[in-house]
Design a protein around this motif. Structure first.
Motif, mmCIF file in Angstrom:
data_model
loop_
_atom_site.group_PDB
_atom_site.id
_atom_site.type_symbol
_atom_site.label_atom_id
_atom_site.label_comp_id
_atom_site.label_asym_id
_atom_site.label_seq_id
_atom_site.Cartn_x
_atom_site.Cartn_y
_atom_site.Cartn_z
ATOM 1 N N ASP A 156 0.824 -1.214 0.000
ATOM 2 C CA ASP A 156 0.000 0.000 0.000
ATOM 3 C C ASP A 156 0.857 1.263 0.000
ATOM 4 O OD1 ASP A 156 -2.095 -1.729 0.108
ATOM 5 O OD2 ASP A 156 -2.749 -1.194 2.142
ATOM 6 N N ALA A 157 1.921 1.248 0.814
ATOM 7 C CA ALA A 157 2.744 2.460 0.940
ATOM 8 C C ALA A 157 3.469 2.749 -0.383
ATOM 9 C CB ALA A 157 3.752 2.287 2.075
ATOM 10 N N MET B 58 -5.316 7.087 -7.019
ATOM 11 C CA MET B 58 -5.648 8.006 -8.122
ATOM 12 C C MET B 58 -6.811 8.925 -7.723
ATOM 13 S SD MET B 58 -4.462 6.590 -11.550
ATOM 14 C CE MET B 58 -5.776 5.688 -12.222
ATOM 15 N N ILE B 59 -7.781 8.372 -6.988
ATOM 16 C CA ILE B 59 -8.895 9.210 -6.517
ATOM 17 C C ILE B 59 -8.340 10.300 -5.591
ATOM 18 C CG2 ILE B 59 -10.996 9.232 -5.102
ATOM 19 C CD1 ILE B 59 -11.421 6.281 -6.050
ATOM 20 N N ALA B 60 -7.422 9.899 -4.694
ATOM 21 C CA ALA B 60 -6.866 10.836 -3.698
ATOM 22 C C ALA B 60 -6.023 11.932 -4.352
ATOM 23 C CB ALA B 60 -6.026 10.063 -2.679
ATOM 24 N N SER B 61 -5.647 11.756 -5.642
ATOM 25 C CA SER B 61 -4.835 12.781 -6.305
ATOM 26 C C SER B 61 -5.661 14.030 -6.641
ATOM 27 C CB SER B 61 -4.209 12.211 -7.590
ATOM 28 O OG SER B 61 -5.179 12.058 -8.617
ATOM 29 N N GLY B 62 -6.992 13.944 -6.526
ATOM 30 C CA GLY B 62 -7.811 15.106 -6.921
ATOM 31 C C GLY B 62 -9.010 15.288 -6.016
ATOM 32 N N MET C 215 -1.564 -7.146 -11.636
ATOM 33 C CA MET C 215 -1.730 -6.727 -10.239
ATOM 34 C C MET C 215 -2.851 -7.560 -9.648
ATOM 35 S SD MET C 215 -1.844 -2.580 -10.277
ATOM 36 C CE MET C 215 -0.518 -1.617 -9.648
ATOM 37 N N ASP C 216 -2.799 -7.823 -8.329
ATOM 38 C CA ASP C 216 -3.913 -8.560 -7.729
ATOM 39 C C ASP C 216 -5.017 -7.561 -7.324
ATOM 40 O OD1 ASP C 216 -3.284 -7.474 -5.235
ATOM 41 O OD2 ASP C 216 -2.183 -9.248 -4.554
ATOM 42 N N ARG C 217 -6.138 -8.120 -6.829
ATOM 43 C CA ARG C 217 -7.305 -7.279 -6.543
ATOM 44 C C ARG C 217 -6.977 -6.169 -5.544
ATOM 45 N NH1 ARG C 217 -13.431 -9.269 -4.936
ATOM 46 N NH2 ARG C 217 -14.161 -7.241 -4.222
ATOM 47 N N ALA C 218 -6.206 -6.502 -4.501
ATOM 48 C CA ALA C 218 -5.897 -5.505 -3.472
ATOM 49 C C ALA C 218 -4.989 -4.406 -4.042
ATOM 50 C CB ALA C 218 -5.230 -6.183 -2.281
ATOM 51 N N GLU C 219 -4.059 -4.786 -4.900
ATOM 52 C CA GLU C 219 -3.189 -3.766 -5.519
ATOM 53 C C GLU C 219 -4.003 -2.825 -6.410
ATOM 54 O OE1 GLU C 219 -0.429 -6.761 -7.323
ATOM 55 O OE2 GLU C 219 1.119 -5.302 -6.849
ATOM 56 N N ILE C 220 -4.901 -3.393 -7.220
ATOM 57 C CA ILE C 220 -5.699 -2.555 -8.140
ATOM 58 C C ILE C 220 -6.588 -1.611 -7.332
ATOM 59 C CG2 ILE C 220 -7.351 -2.548 -10.051
ATOM 60 C CD1 ILE C 220 -6.441 -5.404 -10.738
ATOM 61 N N SER C 221 -7.141 -2.148 -6.242
ATOM 62 C CA SER C 221 -8.031 -1.347 -5.411
ATOM 63 C C SER C 221 -7.255 -0.172 -4.775
ATOM 64 C CB SER C 221 -8.617 -2.291 -4.362
ATOM 65 O OG SER C 221 -9.397 -1.619 -3.496
ATOM 66 N N ARG C 222 -6.041 -0.449 -4.291
ATOM 67 C CA ARG C 222 -5.229 0.611 -3.670
ATOM 68 C C ARG C 222 -4.777 1.621 -4.726
ATOM 69 N NH1 ARG C 222 -4.557 1.641 1.875
ATOM 70 N NH2 ARG C 222 -2.972 3.266 1.951
#
Ligand code: URA
Length: 437
Positions: free
Chosen positions: A22-23, A66-70, A54-61
């Motif tokens: 995640d980090a 990307m959402i947090a960028s804006g 990427m696995d599901r958790a990677e794609i989700s993070r």
């Protein structure tokens, strides 16, 4: 600013088939948006993701980063529930135009933040800009007021939603990394989740005119996006739909508006009507206002959807009664044999429409409102040698030759005894993916 990670370590992790934690993901997306990760580093990482996944958790993070960028939009103050539709893009895909007003008829608000066309697929904003006076750019306040009043808005997405995606998408476009399922899914879903819709229906196109050429790939993309939406609290379903041949009988801006108005008048080609109705049923269900298919079809037949269209266009300065632009020149393409039209390739028609002036090669290029391709037959129809199969439209007749080149080999006519013949047109909806299955 001291950086907490090293870009080369992150690239090596994915290059060596490891998983990003995640980090690492939070840092690399943020640092790239800030310019602290160089374009060449992100391009190496995007290629490693394309090759190793990427696995599901990677794609989700990754999507969350990307959402947090804006910024995020908020529709919770509206008096109606919201539902949006996203199509992965195709040829002749004008469905947003009849769909948004149709869903609005049933008390659901449709915030349709749309884009312009690039390459062989058209853009919804380019289509609507062929309506005299109509404007794509609305402030957030104007958009919210229109959603409350009319119930449907189609407008340009503001630059504040997922800016990391805007930067990354431009890079993927020039580095051969568009087709990575984790990157497509996170790109689309970051914008949709940031937009704040309550329900989302994904129209995942499959076939020659789509990103995903094969049903299995499209199903994987759909599954990934449905999971991302569900995890983020958005009620999400996907329909997998055919894009081996163009949707409807037109590809090109004003031509597609005219066809959409036919659908809103209770007519129009069966595939456009069927897909519009199927998507509307899903959107209404997701928004908690379920309606049967017959009730939805009735709103097209009895003029309610047309009333909503007229209000939606007028609210954005357009004149729904004004004549639509017509290209100055046209030429016909004739059938070269007797038989049944077995195929009419979506990609070939999309490239022809683009070369006639309906699309653009660079983001800043203008488009011709009247340019495009009109179909006179669909796969499954009987045709006679010498009958018009297509009409090509453009303001600039020097474009006809290149459009004809794009169409060469783009259709096939078979005799009744040929084993490749399909007796009926194929259905437009091929499969459905929801949170359960
Ligand atoms: N549309 C998007 O917004 N992003 C992609 O990656 C592909 C299609």
């Amino acid at each position: 600013m001291t950086e907490t990670h090293d870009a080369v370590d992150v690239i090596r992790t994915k290059r060596d088939r490891g998983r990003l934690d995640d980090a690492q993901i939070d840092w690399v997306v943020d640092a790239y948006t800030r310019g602290a990760v160089a374009e060449e580093q992100m391009s190496a990482l995007a290629m490693a993701i394309l090759l190793n996944g990427m696995d599901r958790a990677e794609i989700s993070r990754w999507t969350a980063a990307m959402i947090a960028s804006g910024e995020r939009m908020d529709f919770s103050g509206l008096s109606r529930p919201t539902a949006d539709k996203h199509s992965t893009g195709g040829v002749g895909d004008k469905i947003t135009l009849p769909l948004a007003p149709l869903v609005a008829v049933f008390g659901v608000a449709v915030p349709q933040l749309s884009g312009r066309g690039l390459g062989h697929t058209g853009g919804t904003l380019d289509k609507l800009e062929s309506v005299p006076g109509w404007r794509a750019a609305l402030s957030t306040e104007e958009m919210l007021a229109q959603l409350d009043d009319v119930g449907a808005v189609v407008c340009q997405a503001g630059s504040g939603l997922a800016p990391a995606d805007r930067k990354l998408y431009a890079l993927r476009d020039v580095t051969g990394t568009v087709e990575a399922i984790p990157l497509i899914a996170s790109s689309i879903m970051s914008k949709k989740i940031a937009e704040g819709t309550g329900a989302l229906v994904l129209d995942v196109k499959v076939g020659s005119g789509a990103f995903m050429k094969e049903l299995d790939q499209a199903r994987e993309l759909a599954r990934t996006m449905v999971d991302l939406g569900t995890d983020a609290g958005v009620r999400t379903v996907a329909l997998l739909t055919d894009m081996s041949t163009p949707l409807g009988l037109t590809a090109g801006n004003a031509l597609e508006v005219r066809e959409s108005v036919d659908v809103l008048s209770g007519g129009g080609p069966a595939d456009v009507v069927d897909l519009t109705v199927a998507l509307a049923v899903e959107m209404l269900d997701g928004a908690g206002r379920p309606q049967g298919e017959d009730d939805v079809r009735a709103a097209l037949a009895d003029g309610r959807a047309m009333d909503a269209w007229n209000r939606m266009i007028a609210a954005q300065g357009g004149d729904p009664a004004a004549a639509l632009p017509v290209a100055r020149e046209s030429e016909q393409v004739l059938a070269d044999a007797d038989g049944t039209l077995a195929s009419l390739d979506a990609y070939a028609v999309g490239v022809a429409a683009w070369r006639l002036g309906a699309g653009r090669a660079r983001r800043e290029d203008p488009v011709q409102a009247g340019a495009g391709v009109e179909l006179h037959a669909k796969p499954g129809d009987v045709v006679r040698r010498g009958q018009p199969l297509l009409t090509l439209h453009t303001d600039t007749p020097e474009r006809f030759a290149r459009a004809r080149e794009a169409l060469a080999g783009g259709w096939s006519v078979l005799g009744a005894e040929d084993p490749g013949i399909r007796p009926d047109a194929a259905p437009v909806v091929l499969d459905r993916v929801d949170r359960a299955g």
